[in-house]
Design a protein around this motif. Sequence first.
Motif, PDB file in Angstrom:
ATOM      1  N   TRP A  56      -1.906   3.156  -2.702  1.00 50.95           N
ATOM      2  CA  TRP A  56      -3.264   2.210  -3.371  1.00 50.95           C
ATOM      3  C   TRP A  56      -3.879   1.636  -2.149  1.00 50.95           C
ATOM      4  CZ3 TRP A  56      -6.035   4.309  -7.271  1.00 50.95           C
ATOM      5  CH2 TRP A  56      -7.732   3.997  -7.764  1.00 50.95           C
TER       6      TRP A  56
ATOM      7  N   PHE B 112      -6.948  -4.186  -2.867  1.00 54.30           N
ATOM      8  CA  PHE B 112      -6.687  -5.514  -3.477  1.00 54.30           C
ATOM      9  C   PHE B 112      -7.539  -5.735  -4.185  1.00 54.30           C
ATOM     10  CE2 PHE B 112      -3.371  -4.471   0.008  1.00 54.30           C
ATOM     11  CZ  PHE B 112      -2.305  -4.420  -0.380  1.00 54.30           C
TER      12      PHE B 112
ATOM     13  N   SER C 171       2.515   1.858  -3.445  1.00 56.83           N
ATOM     14  CA  SER C 171       1.674   2.168  -4.224  1.00 56.83           C
ATOM     15  C   SER C 171       1.188   3.418  -3.834  1.00 56.83           C
ATOM     16  CB  SER C 171       0.548   1.186  -4.913  1.00 56.83           C
ATOM     17  OG  SER C 171      -0.104   0.571  -3.404  1.00 56.83           O
TER      18      SER C 171
ATOM     19  N   LYS D 111       0.786  -1.355  -0.246  1.00 59.59           N
ATOM     20  CA  LYS D 111      -0.385  -0.129   0.081  1.00 59.59           C
ATOM     21  C   LYS D 111       0.807   1.152  -0.074  1.00 59.59           C
ATOM     22  CE  LYS D 111      -3.675  -1.286   2.421  1.00 59.59           C
ATOM     23  NZ  LYS D 111      -4.595  -1.297   3.571  1.00 59.59           N
TER      24      LYS D 111
ATOM     25  N   PHE E 249       2.371   0.251 -12.165  1.00 55.56           N
ATOM     26  CA  PHE E 249       1.007   0.438 -11.022  1.00 55.56           C
ATOM     27  C   PHE E 249       0.072   0.464 -11.625  1.00 55.56           C
ATOM     28  CE2 PHE E 249      -2.409   1.582  -8.295  1.00 55.56           C
ATOM     29  CZ  PHE E 249      -2.527   0.544  -7.586  1.00 55.56           C
TER      30      PHE E 249
ATOM     31  N   GLN F 148      -3.582  -5.322  -6.276  1.00 51.18           N
ATOM     32  CA  GLN F 148      -2.944  -4.573  -7.152  1.00 51.18           C
ATOM     33  C   GLN F 148      -1.572  -5.117  -8.071  1.00 51.18           C
ATOM     34  OE1 GLN F 148      -0.706  -1.729  -4.862  1.00 51.18           O
ATOM     35  NE2 GLN F 148      -2.837  -1.994  -3.397  1.00 51.18           N
TER      36      GLN F 148
ATOM     37  N   GLY G 248      -6.258  -1.877  -9.806  1.00 45.20           N
ATOM     38  CA  GLY G 248      -6.952  -3.065  -9.026  1.00 45.20           C
ATOM     39  C   GLY G 248      -7.679  -3.776 -10.964  1.00 45.20           C
TER      40      GLY G 248
END
Length: 171
Positions: free
Chosen positions: A128, A131, A126, A123, A140, A133, A143
């Motif tokens: 982000w 998940f 990224s 996390k 990147f 990912q 999802g």
Amino acid sequence: MARSLSKLLCKGISFSGSAARSAIIAPGSFYINGMRYSTTVPNEPDTHDDFKPTNKLENSGLTLKDLVEQDVKDNPVMLYMKGVPDLPQCGFSSLAVRVLKQYNVPLGARNILEDPELKSAVKAFSHWPTFPQIFIKGEFIGGSDIILNMHQTGELKEKLQDISANQEKSE
């Protein structure tokens, strides 16, 4: 005396109230349908070292951040997911695997459910929060919803084309 002892034992065995359970739950353990599960290993002298979990990163000198960077760099398609490609543990991870497998590309994957610290490291890497990912050629992507959209528009085919071609040449 025997009767009161048997009543006491029977009450103790048959009592399944949540108050009694919550009072005896140890940290890292939980009950499901009356079965006690534990996520920790007891620090008992009679537990053999072969049965204790090991952390492969401890002795390697790699941090989790380094591991994620290496995964993304070394794998043309890297997927951080719940479960593994052959046995996804959530619908979104399953969708991502199904879409990516249609392109016959080598798929690197890690199960984030096995290590909460790995989940946090991915996390942070990224930026982000959810998940699965997916990283393609070090970038990147997002999802399963983004991969599905790219698949439907043909954009994913273009992005994976040279990876598929390289895979076919090496076989």
